[in-house]
Design a protein around this motif. Structure first.
Motif, PDB file in Angstrom:
ATOM      1  N   LEU A  11       1.138  -1.562   0.002  1.00  0.00           N
ATOM      2  CA  LEU A  11       0.064   0.365   0.037  1.00  0.00           C
ATOM      3  C   LEU A  11       0.666   0.806   0.014  1.00  0.00           C
ATOM      4  O   LEU A  11       1.955   1.009   0.666  1.00  0.00           O
ATOM      5  CB  LEU A  11      -0.558  -0.208   1.267  1.00  0.00           C
ATOM      6  N   ALA A  12       0.526   1.789  -1.228  1.00  0.00           N
ATOM      7  CA  ALA A  12       1.695   3.676  -1.349  1.00  0.00           C
ATOM      8  C   ALA A  12       0.451   5.535  -0.906  1.00  0.00           C
ATOM      9  O   ALA A  12      -0.330   4.998  -1.662  1.00  0.00           O
ATOM     10  CB  ALA A  12       2.208   3.591  -2.283  1.00  0.00           C
ATOM     11  N   GLY A  13       0.869   5.576   0.206  1.00  0.00           N
ATOM     12  CA  GLY A  13       0.005   6.786   0.292  1.00  0.00           C
ATOM     13  C   GLY A  13       0.482   8.122  -0.605  1.00  0.00           C
ATOM     14  O   GLY A  13       2.390   8.073  -0.300  1.00  0.00           O
ATOM     15  N   VAL A  14      -0.266   8.574  -1.145  1.00  0.00           N
ATOM     16  CA  VAL A  14       0.265   9.516  -2.392  1.00  0.00           C
ATOM     17  C   VAL A  14      -0.473  10.631  -2.355  1.00  0.00           C
ATOM     18  O   VAL A  14      -1.277  10.127  -1.632  1.00  0.00           O
ATOM     19  CB  VAL A  14       0.360   8.891  -4.185  1.00  0.00           C
ATOM     20  N   ASP A  15       0.054  11.515  -2.731  1.00  0.00           N
ATOM     21  CA  ASP A  15      -0.766  12.824  -2.160  1.00  0.00           C
ATOM     22  C   ASP A  15       0.095  13.986  -3.802  1.00  0.00           C
ATOM     23  O   ASP A  15       0.297  12.642  -5.051  1.00  0.00           O
ATOM     24  CB  ASP A  15      -0.462  13.746  -1.244  1.00  0.00           C
ATOM     25  N   GLN A  20       6.030  12.563  -5.951  1.00  0.00           N
ATOM     26  CA  GLN A  20       5.779  10.960  -5.700  1.00  0.00           C
ATOM     27  C   GLN A  20       6.147   9.790  -6.160  1.00  0.00           C
ATOM     28  O   GLN A  20       5.899   8.713  -6.263  1.00  0.00           O
ATOM     29  CB  GLN A  20       4.556  11.348  -5.799  1.00  0.00           C
ATOM     30  N   ARG A  21       6.756   9.967  -7.333  1.00  0.00           N
ATOM     31  CA  ARG A  21       7.332   9.115  -8.830  1.00  0.00           C
ATOM     32  C   ARG A  21       8.525   8.317  -7.922  1.00  0.00           C
ATOM     33  O   ARG A  21       7.766   7.275  -8.246  1.00  0.00           O
ATOM     34  CB  ARG A  21       7.757   9.850 -10.095  1.00  0.00           C
ATOM     35  N   THR A  22       8.851   9.318  -6.945  1.00  0.00           N
ATOM     36  CA  THR A  22       9.935   7.810  -6.330  1.00  0.00           C
ATOM     37  C   THR A  22       9.194   7.158  -5.088  1.00  0.00           C
ATOM     38  O   THR A  22       9.684   5.783  -5.394  1.00  0.00           O
ATOM     39  CB  THR A  22      10.952   9.293  -5.846  1.00  0.00           C
ATOM     40  N   VAL A  23       8.477   7.565  -4.330  1.00  0.00           N
ATOM     41  CA  VAL A  23       7.992   6.935  -3.693  1.00  0.00           C
ATOM     42  C   VAL A  23       6.534   5.458  -4.022  1.00  0.00           C
ATOM     43  O   VAL A  23       6.910   4.499  -4.224  1.00  0.00           O
ATOM     44  CB  VAL A  23       6.591   7.677  -2.859  1.00  0.00           C
ATOM     45  N   VAL A  24       6.424   5.993  -5.503  1.00  0.00           N
ATOM     46  CA  VAL A  24       5.865   5.010  -6.243  1.00  0.00           C
ATOM     47  C   VAL A  24       6.903   4.317  -6.671  1.00  0.00           C
ATOM     48  O   VAL A  24       6.203   3.208  -7.222  1.00  0.00           O
ATOM     49  CB  VAL A  24       4.792   5.788  -7.621  1.00  0.00           C
ATOM     50  N   ARG A  25       8.047   4.675  -7.358  1.00  0.00           N
ATOM     51  CA  ARG A  25       8.880   3.766  -8.044  1.00  0.00           C
ATOM     52  C   ARG A  25       8.901   2.824  -6.860  1.00  0.00           C
ATOM     53  O   ARG A  25       9.335   1.540  -6.715  1.00  0.00           O
ATOM     54  CB  ARG A  25       9.673   4.188  -7.796  1.00  0.00           C
ATOM     55  N   HIS A  26       9.433   3.338  -5.826  1.00  0.00           N
ATOM     56  CA  HIS A  26       9.955   2.001  -4.523  1.00  0.00           C
ATOM     57  C   HIS A  26       8.653   1.435  -3.763  1.00  0.00           C
ATOM     58  O   HIS A  26       9.064   0.174  -4.083  1.00  0.00           O
ATOM     59  CB  HIS A  26      10.416   2.917  -3.493  1.00  0.00           C
ATOM     60  N   ALA A  27       7.662   2.028  -3.982  1.00  0.00           N
ATOM     61  CA  ALA A  27       7.074   1.098  -3.547  1.00  0.00           C
ATOM     62  C   ALA A  27       6.270  -0.367  -4.992  1.00  0.00           C
ATOM     63  O   ALA A  27       5.845  -1.490  -4.370  1.00  0.00           O
ATOM     64  CB  ALA A  27       5.615   1.704  -3.489  1.00  0.00           C
ATOM     65  N   ALA A  28       6.408   0.236  -6.011  1.00  0.00           N
ATOM     66  CA  ALA A  28       6.358  -0.989  -6.815  1.00  0.00           C
ATOM     67  C   ALA A  28       7.061  -1.498  -6.663  1.00  0.00           C
ATOM     68  O   ALA A  28       6.612  -3.178  -7.211  1.00  0.00           O
ATOM     69  CB  ALA A  28       6.219  -0.029  -8.716  1.00  0.00           C
ATOM     70  N   VAL A 138       6.483  -0.532   7.521  1.00  0.00           N
ATOM     71  CA  VAL A 138       6.328   0.469   7.016  1.00  0.00           C
ATOM     72  C   VAL A 138       7.976   1.541   6.392  1.00  0.00           C
ATOM     73  O   VAL A 138       8.691   1.188   7.514  1.00  0.00           O
ATOM     74  CB  VAL A 138       5.871   1.934   7.548  1.00  0.00           C
ATOM     75  N   ILE A 139       7.908   1.663   5.224  1.00  0.00           N
ATOM     76  CA  ILE A 139       9.191   2.595   4.253  1.00  0.00           C
ATOM     77  C   ILE A 139       8.361   3.065   4.081  1.00  0.00           C
ATOM     78  O   ILE A 139       7.693   3.764   3.430  1.00  0.00           O
ATOM     79  CB  ILE A 139       8.974   1.181   3.203  1.00  0.00           C
ATOM     80  N   VAL A 140       9.563   4.091   4.582  1.00  0.00           N
ATOM     81  CA  VAL A 140       9.815   5.947   4.942  1.00  0.00           C
ATOM     82  C   VAL A 140      11.214   6.177   3.233  1.00  0.00           C
ATOM     83  O   VAL A 140      11.421   5.991   4.054  1.00  0.00           O
ATOM     84  CB  VAL A 140       9.552   6.586   5.419  1.00  0.00           C
ATOM     85  N   VAL A 141      10.350   6.761   2.425  1.00  0.00           N
ATOM     86  CA  VAL A 141      11.110   6.805   1.448  1.00  0.00           C
ATOM     87  C   VAL A 141      11.148   9.008   1.289  1.00  0.00           C
ATOM     88  O   VAL A 141      10.332   9.606   1.551  1.00  0.00           O
ATOM     89  CB  VAL A 141      10.896   6.925   0.616  1.00  0.00           C
ATOM     90  N   ARG A 280      17.006  11.279   9.782  1.00  0.00           N
ATOM     91  CA  ARG A 280      18.315  11.384   8.900  1.00  0.00           C
ATOM     92  C   ARG A 280      18.634  10.423   7.817  1.00  0.00           C
ATOM     93  O   ARG A 280      19.948  10.553   7.118  1.00  0.00           O
ATOM     94  CB  ARG A 280      18.739  11.594   9.721  1.00  0.00           C
ATOM     95  N   ALA A 281      18.299   9.442   7.864  1.00  0.00           N
ATOM     96  CA  ALA A 281      19.059   8.741   6.720  1.00  0.00           C
ATOM     97  C   ALA A 281      19.202   8.928   5.517  1.00  0.00           C
ATOM     98  O   ALA A 281      18.225   9.509   4.587  1.00  0.00           O
ATOM     99  CB  ALA A 281      18.449   6.916   7.397  1.00  0.00           C
ATOM    100  N   ALA A 282      20.262   8.551   4.437  1.00  0.00           N
ATOM    101  CA  ALA A 282      20.045   8.672   2.966  1.00  0.00           C
ATOM    102  C   ALA A 282      19.913   7.160   2.213  1.00  0.00           C
ATOM    103  O   ALA A 282      19.986   6.765   1.308  1.00  0.00           O
ATOM    104  CB  ALA A 282      21.485   8.844   2.923  1.00  0.00           C
ATOM    105  N   ALA A 283      19.229   6.731   3.256  1.00  0.00           N
ATOM    106  CA  ALA A 283      17.831   5.589   2.571  1.00  0.00           C
ATOM    107  C   ALA A 283      16.989   5.558   2.719  1.00  0.00           C
ATOM    108  O   ALA A 283      15.941   6.070   4.014  1.00  0.00           O
ATOM    109  CB  ALA A 283      19.034   4.231   2.563  1.00  0.00           C
ATOM    110  N   PRO A 284      15.925   4.708   2.154  1.00  0.00           N
ATOM    111  CA  PRO A 284      14.244   4.445   2.389  1.00  0.00           C
ATOM    112  C   PRO A 284      14.992   3.870   4.151  1.00  0.00           C
ATOM    113  O   PRO A 284      15.761   2.806   4.336  1.00  0.00           O
ATOM    114  CB  PRO A 284      14.183   3.625   1.288  1.00  0.00           C
ATOM    115  N   VAL A 285      14.173   4.210   4.691  1.00  0.00           N
ATOM    116  CA  VAL A 285      13.653   3.588   6.299  1.00  0.00           C
ATOM    117  C   VAL A 285      12.473   2.583   6.519  1.00  0.00           C
ATOM    118  O   VAL A 285      11.451   2.719   6.374  1.00  0.00           O
ATOM    119  CB  VAL A 285      13.934   3.966   6.779  1.00  0.00           C
ATOM    120  N   LEU A 286      13.664   0.890   6.546  1.00  0.00           N
ATOM    121  CA  LEU A 286      11.826   0.625   6.480  1.00  0.00           C
ATOM    122  C   LEU A 286      11.563   0.117   8.432  1.00  0.00           C
ATOM    123  O   LEU A 286      12.846  -0.496   9.158  1.00  0.00           O
ATOM    124  CB  LEU A 286      12.119  -1.391   6.142  1.00  0.00           C
ATOM    125  N   VAL A 287      10.431   0.297   8.774  1.00  0.00           N
ATOM    126  CA  VAL A 287      10.559   0.740  10.280  1.00  0.00           C
ATOM    127  C   VAL A 287       9.792  -0.565  10.533  1.00  0.00           C
ATOM    128  O   VAL A 287       8.617  -1.007  10.147  1.00  0.00           O
ATOM    129  CB  VAL A 287       9.960   1.695  10.709  1.00  0.00           C
TER     130      VAL A 287
END
Length: 298
Positions: A11-15, A20-28, A138-141, A280-287
């Motif tokens: 599930l990707a929450g988008v606005d 948001q393209r970066t978020v969707v690419r990571h989710a896909a 949860v993955i935060v990009v 602060r992370a320089a990579a997507p964070v998976l919580v």
């Protein structure tokens, strides 16, 4: 009573944000790695509106807000043709809606721009709330902060006081899915460890670090049969944990951290280390949620 369990989507929450393209690419990509559908959810932020628009076939026949998800769905279908993409637009406040939906998702992916995961909200409010309270990982990009060409490397912070936490197993699963190497990192530093009074003897830090490293190697050995293809590096440093993880995240494909699931504490705060690396992370964070807060845990 029998029947197959429903397939949980990513599930990707988008606005409406341009990043948001970066978020969707990571989710896909995450959906492709785990062979599950991708569902794009746009929360309009207008609770007074009524009705829900679902669009499984990509035909934008709902209100104008549906165009937000449809543009992003077309991007996902074009760049990741092997996955099924559905879209949905609902009214309401983003955090409560996403938290409710997290119970039915395999992963929840969000953007975090530093000024709020969604427009008009204070610093990281949606991403922080959802990462703290969600039932699924949860993955935060952070678009603009994530490497465009990351190393094939997954990093996980290991809390030796809570080795039953799911974060370590999830990190192995993510590394295996990516064909990536895995770094097991443990850091510890407490000002109280350094004696300040007369006749006080400092702890044997080298022995403590060697013992911690041996624990990490033991945990890696336990998982060798399940994940024989994952190359593992274990490292222990006497430094602030958040600083070590933030530095290790540079160029990494993914940083994995856990939330403490002891009692009701996870419902109150994300935790100093996880919260800091989230910002602060320089990579997507998976919580990864703690066991007592994870309804999907066995």
């Amino acid at each position: 009573m029998s029947g197959a369990s429903p397939i949980r989507p990513v599930l990707a929450g988008v606005d409406e944000g341009s990043d948001q393209r970066t978020v969707v690419r990571h989710a896909a990509r995450q959906a492709g790695l785990h062979h599950t559908p991708l569902h794009l959810l746009h929360v309009t932020g207008h609770p007074e509106s009524t009705g829900t628009t679902r669009d499984g076939d990509g035909e934008g026949n709902g209100p104008p807000a549906a165009a937000v998800t449809e543009r992003l769905a077309e991007l996902a279908r074009m760049e990741f043709p092997g996955i099924t993409v559905t879209t949905e637009t609902v009214p309401g406040r983003p955090a409560p809606v996403l938290l409710e939906r997290s119970a039915e998702a395999a992963f929840l992916v969000l953007g975090h721009r530093g000024s709020g995961g969604f427009p008009r909200l204070p610093l990281g409010s949606v991403s922080q709330q959802v990462a703290t309270h969600a039932d699924c990982p949860v993955i935060v990009v952070r678009p603009g902060e994530t490497s465009a060409d990351p190393d094939n490397r997954v990093v996980v912070g290991v809390d030796l006081s809570d080795l039953r936490a799911r974060a370590l197993d999830v990190a192995y699963e993510e590394a295996a899915a990516r064909g990536a190497s895995l770094q097991l990192l443990h850091a510890t530093f407490h000002p109280g460890e350094v004696p300040t009074g007369p006749s006080l003897v400092a702890p044997d830090f080298e022995a403590l670090d060697a013992a911690a490293l041996e624990i990490l190697r033991t945990e890696a050995a336990k998982r060798l049969d399940r994940f024989p293809e994952v190359t593992v590096q274990a490292r222990v440093e006497r430094i602030r944990p958040a600083a070590m993880l933030t530095e290790a995240s540079r160029g990494a494909a993914l940083l994995v951290v856990g939330t403490h699931g002891r009692g009701g504490l996870r419902r109150l705060m994300l935790g100093s280390v996880s919260g800091e690396v989230l910002h602060r992370a320089a990579a997507p964070v998976l919580v990864v949620p703690g066991r007592d807060g994870d309804r999907q845990a066995s």
